[in-house]
Design an enzyme around this catalytic site. Structure first.
Site, short mmCIF file in Angstrom:
data_model
loop_
_atom_site.label_atom_id
_atom_site.label_comp_id
_atom_site.label_asym_id
_atom_site.label_seq_id
_atom_site.Cartn_x
_atom_site.Cartn_y
_atom_site.Cartn_z
N SER A 1 0.49 -0.70 5.40
CA SER A 1 -0.61 -0.07 4.51
C SER A 1 -1.88 -0.82 3.73
CB SER A 1 -0.07 0.79 3.35
OG SER A 1 0.43 -0.23 2.56
N ASP A 2 -2.91 -0.55 3.25
CA ASP A 2 -3.85 -1.30 2.65
C ASP A 2 -3.35 -1.46 1.32
OD1 ASP A 2 -7.42 -1.77 2.64
OD2 ASP A 2 -5.62 -3.00 1.72
N TRP A 3 -3.62 -2.20 0.43
CA TRP A 3 -2.94 -2.58 -0.72
C TRP A 3 -2.80 -1.53 -1.80
CZ3 TRP A 3 -2.95 -7.91 -2.78
CH2 TRP A 3 -2.38 -8.19 -4.14
N SER B 1 -2.07 1.59 -1.15
CA SER B 1 -2.71 2.97 -0.49
C SER B 1 -1.39 3.92 -0.59
CB SER B 1 -3.14 2.69 0.80
OG SER B 1 -2.11 2.20 1.75
#
Ligand code: GLC
Length: 746
Positions: free
Chosen positions: A288-290, A292
């Protein structure tokens, strides 16, 4: 007869080699799967969940640090599968030693944003895209991988392959511009660069295609904002670079912060399961992105982190970066029978498989070698590579009266502007911060290049404030000089993540400074340094010579001097359209005709046009000049009619009609004149970057087959439709020099 037998033998030998290779790689994959399954069988549920959890180091956080905990203790307890922002052979070794104290001694993955270089900083990705030089971009990623892997890094969160047509969005600096064809080829080159000869090699790092998906279409160019688009636009423009990355072997994907058509990417099973893992059969893992996953609560898509964790895992997010949703909830979700252990096992196996492929179970410290790090980082070869790539990234926007290239024997040169002596800003956003004294400024590059020329310097003004008190000093030295070189633009942190801007004019009073310098009557050369297309209409209309130099990295100054003084003939072409006004955004070359196409800037009555601005961009996609000139001639098509099973060739002659050797990027555009859905007025379908000596000619051939004519029809079925096509070849999307027509028949 003998020849036939020989060729047959060669073909058989090659086929056998491929078969043997395929069998060998399948065998090693099976062997790894056996190890993965054996390890999985020993793991507790808590240890499995731990593998899906990733924390940042507190030292170099690249996002909002939610809360810190005793991370080393958690590593010992097997509650982490990866760390990001831990770098250096020594530091990664220390953290890995901690992981080896856990019950099952599962090594950690160390990830880092190695976006455009590690120790030696290369041009920002958008600058490199302007080179249209796929080998150069692969080299850039290769050097970055060699340095990062020597410094304990297993995994880079790159390439960012987001298409974007909105320069208000600060992260446009990180991608490859507006076009899916060019963006797909660049994605492939960068994946190959980062992963080299394959995971397991000491100089290979895992690549990460990001941000999946359509993050570059954030509404109003505002970072993290919603994205809403048709399936056709998604599949035709925003997904192709991700498919290219996957086909190139991308080991991982990273999802995106945005919601897409109402569903956050990290909870979007259409994206992550239906498309990525099912249709495209992706075997790597998704991080996942930071934060998210946790941010789905803020999106209003999950009630709490318990729900967010369930939605994300179900939708195919394998590893949770920094939101602590997985570590905090997955065990309970399994016990509550809200999430099946099969989903957890699938995610864990995807991650363990990569750790085996990297060789970390054989030697967890194989990337943390201080001696190798000392040898590899900032080596002269790596710096030379950065200089080569930087030169190729520079775009010559204008060169009226051939002011450039400058003579090396000028008596006096005035170097003026807030970016003239800047080292820091040359690194651009997403550089891996190192001492700035290794970044060559423009002024230093000119000094390094020249011998007896007298250099005068004045800052003239700041980048952003409105003070003009420095103008008089700048004018005074300009009057003493033979030529005035002005360096303007943005600071390195004015484009990048969370750097969206509603006003993308050159900031402060820098254009006013250019005006007063232009008024001295001295020859003026302007260099614009920025992470995005900026607006500078007055300068563009009044200054005879303009170079767009982006942020060029460690060797910026030397590369700019190479171009300024003719040791390198610029060949860069814009990978993105430059708007005249923010009000024009999004402006891009592959637009639709509409029912009332405006044929020129004056044709505005009841036409699709503005009353107060031409439709055309200030500088077009594919634009870029050279110190020499090129002639396009003798276009010949092998056929004017082809069936779906046939291909035609378009052949033409390219001649260097000037006095300098130089490279030209000849571009092929096609237009489907009539189709079951409206089609763009042109689409880039091929290009060639060709070096020609002065006076030299070469014959260039493009092959057009059904694939180049295909699109998604009304039912989203990919294919080509019979009908007429325009074929256009030119030096820019707005500068077509040869054209013809052909017909596709059923
Ligand atoms: C950031 C960025 C992403 C980056 C990650 C780790 O928020 O969106 O591109 O890889 O966090 O730094």
């Amino acid at each position: 007869m003998k020849k036939t037998i020989f060729y047959a033998a060669v073909i058989i030998a090659i086929t056998n080699c491929c078969t043997v290779f395929a069998q060998a790689s399948k065998k090693s994959a099976d062997a790894i799967d056996i190890k993965v399954n054996a390890l999985l069988a020993k793991m507790t549920l808590e240890e499995k969940v731990g593998q899906l959890n990733q924390y940042t180091s507190d030292k170099d956080a690249t996002g909002p640090v939610s809360k810190s905990s005793n991370k080393l203790e958690e590593i010992k307890q097997g509650r982490l599968g990866s760390m990001l922002n831990v770098r250096g052979a020594a530091d990664t070794r220390i953290v890995q030693e901690t992981a080896m104290q856990s019950r099952l001694k599962i090594p950690l993955l160390f990830g880092l944003d190695v976006i455009h270089g590690y120790r030696v900083t290369f041009p920002i990705p958008l600058a490199e895209a302007a080179s249209w030089d796929l080998e150069a971009m692969e080299l850039s990623a290769r050097v970055a991988a060699r340095e990062a892997s020597a410094s304990g890094i297993h995994w880079t969160f790159a390439p960012m392959v987001d298409i974007s047509r909105d320069p208000r969005w600060g992260r446009i600096m990180e991608g490859a511009g507006e076009d899916p064809y060019l963006g797909s080829l660049i994605a492939k080159a960068r994946i190959h660069g980062f992963q080299g000869k394959g995971l397991g090699n000491l100089d290979a790092v895992m690549a990460c295609a990001k941000h999946f998906a359509a993050y570059g279409a954030a509404l109003a160019g505002r970072d993290y904002n919603s994205v809403d688009m048709s399936d056709r636009l998604l599949w035709e423009v925003y997904l192709p670079p991700f498919k290219a990355a996957l086909d190139a072997g991308a080991a991982t994907f990273m999802n995106s912060f945005n919601d897409l058509n109402g569903i956050p990417a990290t909870g979007n099973s259409y994206l992550q399961r239906d498309i990525l893992k099912d249709k495209w059969n992706f075997k790597g893992f998704v991080v996942s992105d930071w934060g998210s996953i946790g941010e789905m609560v803020a999106h209003g898509y999950a009630k709490d982190s318990y729900e967010a964790a369930r939605l994300a895992l179900t939708a195919g997010s394998d590893m949770d970066m920094e939101s602590r949703s997985y570590i905090g909830n997955l065990t309970k979700l399994v016990k509550d029978k809200k999430v099946s252990i099969a989903l957890i096992d699938d995610a864990v196996k995807r991650i363990l498989r990569k750790k085996y492929e990297l060789g970390l179970f054989d030697d967890p410290y194989r990337f943390s070698d201080v001696e190798r790090e000392k040898k590899e980082l900032n080596s002269p070869e790596n710096r030379q590579a950065a200089r080569e790539v930087a030169k190729k990234s520079i775009v010559l926007l204008k060169n009226d009266n051939q002011v450039l290239p400058l003579s090396k024997n000028l008596k006096t040169i005035a170097v003026i502007g807030p970016l003239a002596k800047s080292n820091t800003d040359m690194k651009g956003f997403w550089s891996v911060d190192w001492d700035n004294d290794k970044l060559v400024s423009l002024y230093e590059g000119i000094e390094n290049k020249l011998g007896n020329t007298k250099l005068l310097y004045a800052k003239g003004c700041e980048i952003s404030d409105s003070t003009q008190t420095g103008f008089s000093e700048a004018v005074a030295i300009a009057k003493q000089a033979d030529v005035v070189i002005v360096a303007v633009g943005e600071a390195f942190n004015m484009s990048g993540e969370a750097k969206s801007r509603s006003n993308i004019h050159i900031p402060g009073v820098q254009e006013e400074l250019i005006k007063v310098l232009q008024a001295t009557g001295k020859p003026v050369v302007v260099l614009v340094m920025a992470g995005r297309p900026l607006i500078f209409n007055w300068t563009a209309d009044h200054v005879p010579s303009i170079l767009y130099t982006w942020w060029l990295g460690s060797e910026a100054g030397n590369a700019m001097a190479d171009v300024l003084f003719g040791d390198y003939n610029p060949a860069g072409k814009l990978p993105i359209s430059f708007p005249r006004s923010e009000g024009q955004i999004p402006v891009f070359y592959s637009s639709k005709s509409t029912g009332r196409p405006s044929m020129n800037d004056k044709d505005i009555v009841y036409k699709s046009a503005y009353l107060d601005l031409p439709n055309s961009p200030k500088f077009a996609f594919g634009h870029g000049l050279s110190y020499t000139s090129f002639k396009y001639s003798d276009l010949k098509l092998s056929k004017n009619k082809i069936s779906q099973k046939e291909a035609l060739t378009a052949t033409f002659t390219l001649t260097n009609t000037g006095k300098y050797a130089g490279e030209e990027v000849a571009q092929l555009y096609l237009q489907d004149m009539v189709a079951s859905v409206t089609r763009p007025v042109k689409e880039l379908k091929d290009f060639r970057k060709i070096m020609l000596a002065a006076g030299e000619s070469k014959t260039i051939t493009f092959i057009i087959d059904k694939e180049k004519l295909s699109f998604y029809d009304q039912k989203m079925k990919w294919g080509a439709e019979a009908g007429d096509f325009n074929l256009m070849i030119g030096t820019a999307s707005n500068n077509i020099l040869l054209s013809s027509k052909f017909e596709l028949i059923d």
